[in-house]
Design a protein around this motif. Sequence first.
Motif, PDB file in Angstrom:
ATOM      1  N   GLU A  99       1.505  -0.047  -6.153  1.00 38.34           N
ATOM      2  CA  GLU A  99       0.491   1.060  -5.532  1.00 38.34           C
ATOM      3  C   GLU A  99       1.407   2.322  -5.170  1.00 38.34           C
ATOM      4  O   GLU A  99       2.345   2.085  -4.468  1.00 38.34           O
ATOM      5  CB  GLU A  99      -0.225   0.237  -4.333  1.00 38.34           C
ATOM      6  CG  GLU A  99      -1.245  -0.538  -4.854  1.00 38.34           C
ATOM      7  CD  GLU A  99      -1.955  -1.367  -3.596  1.00 38.34           C
ATOM      8  OE1 GLU A  99      -2.028  -0.716  -2.540  1.00 38.34           O
ATOM      9  OE2 GLU A  99      -2.542  -2.206  -3.848  1.00 38.34           O
ATOM     10  N   GLY A 100       0.840   3.227  -5.252  1.00 37.94           N
ATOM     11  CA  GLY A 100       1.524   4.393  -4.710  1.00 37.94           C
ATOM     12  C   GLY A 100       0.429   5.371  -4.080  1.00 37.94           C
ATOM     13  O   GLY A 100      -0.859   4.820  -3.955  1.00 37.94           O
ATOM     14  N   GLU A 101       0.526   6.415  -3.450  1.00 38.23           N
ATOM     15  CA  GLU A 101      -0.087   7.303  -2.625  1.00 38.23           C
ATOM     16  C   GLU A 101      -1.344   7.761  -3.664  1.00 38.23           C
ATOM     17  O   GLU A 101      -2.478   7.866  -3.374  1.00 38.23           O
ATOM     18  CB  GLU A 101       0.507   8.427  -2.021  1.00 38.23           C
ATOM     19  CG  GLU A 101       1.360   8.107  -1.037  1.00 38.23           C
ATOM     20  CD  GLU A 101       0.601   7.312   0.229  1.00 38.23           C
ATOM     21  OE1 GLU A 101      -0.585   7.757   0.601  1.00 38.23           O
ATOM     22  OE2 GLU A 101       1.183   6.493   0.756  1.00 38.23           O
ATOM     23  N   GLY A 102      -0.957   8.389  -4.796  1.00 34.23           N
ATOM     24  CA  GLY A 102      -1.987   9.028  -5.657  1.00 34.23           C
ATOM     25  C   GLY A 102      -2.343   8.157  -6.850  1.00 34.23           C
ATOM     26  O   GLY A 102      -3.186   8.788  -7.526  1.00 34.23           O
ATOM     27  N   ALA A 107       1.153   8.908 -14.993  1.00 34.48           N
ATOM     28  CA  ALA A 107      -0.093   8.778 -15.717  1.00 34.48           C
ATOM     29  C   ALA A 107       0.293   9.440 -17.201  1.00 34.48           C
ATOM     30  O   ALA A 107       0.106   8.429 -18.408  1.00 34.48           O
ATOM     31  CB  ALA A 107      -1.268   9.520 -15.266  1.00 34.48           C
ATOM     32  N   GLU A 108       1.083  10.623 -17.600  1.00 37.90           N
ATOM     33  CA  GLU A 108       1.338  10.729 -18.810  1.00 37.90           C
ATOM     34  C   GLU A 108       2.101  10.030 -19.435  1.00 37.90           C
ATOM     35  O   GLU A 108       2.164   9.542 -20.655  1.00 37.90           O
ATOM     36  CB  GLU A 108       1.819  12.336 -18.819  1.00 37.90           C
ATOM     37  CG  GLU A 108       2.369  12.744 -20.014  1.00 37.90           C
ATOM     38  CD  GLU A 108       3.062  14.213 -19.806  1.00 37.90           C
ATOM     39  OE1 GLU A 108       4.095  14.596 -20.855  1.00 37.90           O
ATOM     40  OE2 GLU A 108       2.812  15.020 -19.160  1.00 37.90           O
ATOM     41  N   VAL A 109       3.310   9.641 -18.881  1.00 39.99           N
ATOM     42  CA  VAL A 109       4.235   8.805 -19.214  1.00 39.99           C
ATOM     43  C   VAL A 109       3.649   7.153 -19.716  1.00 39.99           C
ATOM     44  O   VAL A 109       4.038   6.631 -20.642  1.00 39.99           O
ATOM     45  CB  VAL A 109       5.344   8.592 -18.304  1.00 39.99           C
ATOM     46  CG1 VAL A 109       6.288   7.322 -18.696  1.00 39.99           C
ATOM     47  CG2 VAL A 109       6.174   9.779 -18.441  1.00 39.99           C
ATOM     48  N   VAL A 110       2.922   6.555 -18.747  1.00 42.27           N
ATOM     49  CA  VAL A 110       2.085   5.408 -18.939  1.00 42.27           C
ATOM     50  C   VAL A 110       1.336   5.612 -20.223  1.00 42.27           C
ATOM     51  O   VAL A 110       1.316   4.585 -20.881  1.00 42.27           O
ATOM     52  CB  VAL A 110       1.208   5.088 -17.549  1.00 42.27           C
ATOM     53  CG1 VAL A 110       0.289   3.735 -18.120  1.00 42.27           C
ATOM     54  CG2 VAL A 110       2.314   4.597 -16.403  1.00 42.27           C
ATOM     55  N   ARG A 111       0.641   6.670 -20.217  1.00 43.96           N
ATOM     56  CA  ARG A 111       0.022   6.780 -21.489  1.00 43.96           C
ATOM     57  C   ARG A 111       0.700   6.572 -22.854  1.00 43.96           C
ATOM     58  O   ARG A 111       0.203   6.288 -23.965  1.00 43.96           O
ATOM     59  CB  ARG A 111      -0.953   8.039 -21.565  1.00 43.96           C
ATOM     60  CG  ARG A 111      -2.083   8.124 -20.757  1.00 43.96           C
ATOM     61  CD  ARG A 111      -2.990   9.246 -20.982  1.00 43.96           C
ATOM     62  NE  ARG A 111      -2.513  10.472 -20.631  1.00 43.96           N
ATOM     63  CZ  ARG A 111      -2.515  11.083 -19.671  1.00 43.96           C
ATOM     64  NH1 ARG A 111      -3.317  10.573 -18.285  1.00 43.96           N
ATOM     65  NH2 ARG A 111      -1.973  12.155 -19.418  1.00 43.96           N
ATOM     66  N   ARG A 112       2.138   6.741 -22.649  1.00 47.33           N
ATOM     67  CA  ARG A 112       3.091   6.802 -23.790  1.00 47.33           C
ATOM     68  C   ARG A 112       3.181   5.232 -24.410  1.00 47.33           C
ATOM     69  O   ARG A 112       3.479   5.120 -25.291  1.00 47.33           O
ATOM     70  CB  ARG A 112       4.188   7.452 -23.701  1.00 47.33           C
ATOM     71  CG  ARG A 112       4.056   8.856 -23.615  1.00 47.33           C
ATOM     72  CD  ARG A 112       5.503   9.668 -23.257  1.00 47.33           C
ATOM     73  NE  ARG A 112       5.553  10.832 -22.772  1.00 47.33           N
ATOM     74  CZ  ARG A 112       6.482  11.348 -22.052  1.00 47.33           C
ATOM     75  NH1 ARG A 112       7.629  10.938 -22.076  1.00 47.33           N
ATOM     76  NH2 ARG A 112       6.406  12.466 -21.388  1.00 47.33           N
ATOM     77  N   HIS A 152      -4.169   3.739 -12.384  1.00 50.43           N
ATOM     78  CA  HIS A 152      -5.502   3.968 -12.022  1.00 50.43           C
ATOM     79  C   HIS A 152      -5.210   5.001 -10.724  1.00 50.43           C
ATOM     80  O   HIS A 152      -4.676   4.617  -9.923  1.00 50.43           O
ATOM     81  CB  HIS A 152      -5.979   2.571 -11.365  1.00 50.43           C
ATOM     82  CG  HIS A 152      -6.135   1.429 -12.505  1.00 50.43           C
ATOM     83  ND1 HIS A 152      -6.996   1.373 -13.386  1.00 50.43           N
ATOM     84  CD2 HIS A 152      -4.959   0.406 -12.608  1.00 50.43           C
ATOM     85  CE1 HIS A 152      -6.676   0.144 -14.163  1.00 50.43           C
ATOM     86  NE2 HIS A 152      -5.380  -0.202 -13.510  1.00 50.43           N
ATOM     87  N   PRO A 153      -5.663   6.160 -10.925  1.00 52.00           N
ATOM     88  CA  PRO A 153      -5.625   7.470  -9.807  1.00 52.00           C
ATOM     89  C   PRO A 153      -6.359   6.669  -8.546  1.00 52.00           C
ATOM     90  O   PRO A 153      -7.484   6.353  -9.021  1.00 52.00           O
ATOM     91  CB  PRO A 153      -6.182   8.558 -10.404  1.00 52.00           C
ATOM     92  CG  PRO A 153      -6.083   8.350 -12.323  1.00 52.00           C
ATOM     93  CD  PRO A 153      -6.207   6.651 -12.232  1.00 52.00           C
ATOM     94  N   THR A 154      -5.908   6.939  -7.631  1.00 52.54           N
ATOM     95  CA  THR A 154      -6.689   6.650  -6.328  1.00 52.54           C
ATOM     96  C   THR A 154      -7.992   7.577  -6.265  1.00 52.54           C
ATOM     97  O   THR A 154      -8.704   7.239  -5.410  1.00 52.54           O
ATOM     98  CB  THR A 154      -5.786   6.984  -5.204  1.00 52.54           C
ATOM     99  OG1 THR A 154      -5.249   8.272  -5.105  1.00 52.54           O
ATOM    100  CG2 THR A 154      -4.506   6.002  -5.146  1.00 52.54           C
ATOM    101  N   ASP A 155      -8.023   8.649  -6.955  1.00 50.99           N
ATOM    102  CA  ASP A 155      -9.162   9.321  -6.729  1.00 50.99           C
ATOM    103  C   ASP A 155     -10.429   8.722  -7.583  1.00 50.99           C
ATOM    104  O   ASP A 155     -11.535   9.427  -7.748  1.00 50.99           O
ATOM    105  CB  ASP A 155      -9.154  10.888  -7.332  1.00 50.99           C
ATOM    106  CG  ASP A 155      -8.747  10.846  -8.572  1.00 50.99           C
ATOM    107  OD1 ASP A 155      -8.940  10.080  -9.523  1.00 50.99           O
ATOM    108  OD2 ASP A 155      -8.523  12.028  -9.278  1.00 50.99           O
ATOM    109  N   LEU A 196       8.260   2.633  -9.086  1.00 50.35           N
ATOM    110  CA  LEU A 196       8.021   3.267  -7.771  1.00 50.35           C
ATOM    111  C   LEU A 196       7.132   4.607  -8.194  1.00 50.35           C
ATOM    112  O   LEU A 196       7.556   5.525  -8.704  1.00 50.35           O
ATOM    113  CB  LEU A 196       9.494   3.749  -7.272  1.00 50.35           C
ATOM    114  CG  LEU A 196      10.290   2.734  -6.869  1.00 50.35           C
ATOM    115  CD1 LEU A 196      11.627   3.381  -6.408  1.00 50.35           C
ATOM    116  CD2 LEU A 196       9.741   1.776  -5.836  1.00 50.35           C
ATOM    117  N   PRO A 197       5.828   4.244  -8.032  1.00 49.46           N
ATOM    118  CA  PRO A 197       4.741   5.265  -8.359  1.00 49.46           C
ATOM    119  C   PRO A 197       4.891   6.668  -7.579  1.00 49.46           C
ATOM    120  O   PRO A 197       4.616   7.753  -8.238  1.00 49.46           O
ATOM    121  CB  PRO A 197       3.541   4.876  -8.303  1.00 49.46           C
ATOM    122  CG  PRO A 197       3.890   3.185  -8.019  1.00 49.46           C
ATOM    123  CD  PRO A 197       5.176   3.212  -7.588  1.00 49.46           C
TER     124      PRO A 197
END
Length: 154
Positions: free
Chosen positions: A20-23, A66-71, A80-83, A56-57
């Motif tokens: 978990e990270g802030e965003g 998110a862009e790197v995870v999509r790779r 999962h964005p916190t928004d 370390l998100p």
Amino acid sequence: MTDRTSERTPDETPKLKEYEGEGITVTFEPRRCLHAAECVHGLPEVFDLSRRPWVLPDAAEADPVAEVVRRCPSGALQYHPTDGSVEHPDAPTSVRRTPSGRLVVRGDLLVSGALGDRHETRAVLCGCGASGNQPYCDRSGPCAEPDDDVPEAR
């Protein structure tokens, strides 16, 4: 940032590690990782195998994470964005067979297996039938052979 690991029995949901990270929250399913190394090459400040926790998100902004995870071709890494927003699947859905037999799929997927149906956006599926993690490839059969899975070909 917290590092939570969900321990499960073999016949339940697979082991999932959550960072978990802030965003953004990044999850990792170790059994699906095929070591494409897109994460560690894409954002080494976030993904570093030599430290614990290895993810370390908050070491980068949420969008590049998110862009790197999509790779991640196997889908072992998810975000999962916190928004509350979600990863949008590629359209149209694509399927590519590697020379060793793996099926690299991206899109709006419903993958059925021993654990039931799972909605996915990225997966590498077993094409040889030898995987112990069906329907996902774990490189336990002919898929263990080195092949073409070069980032430029994706």
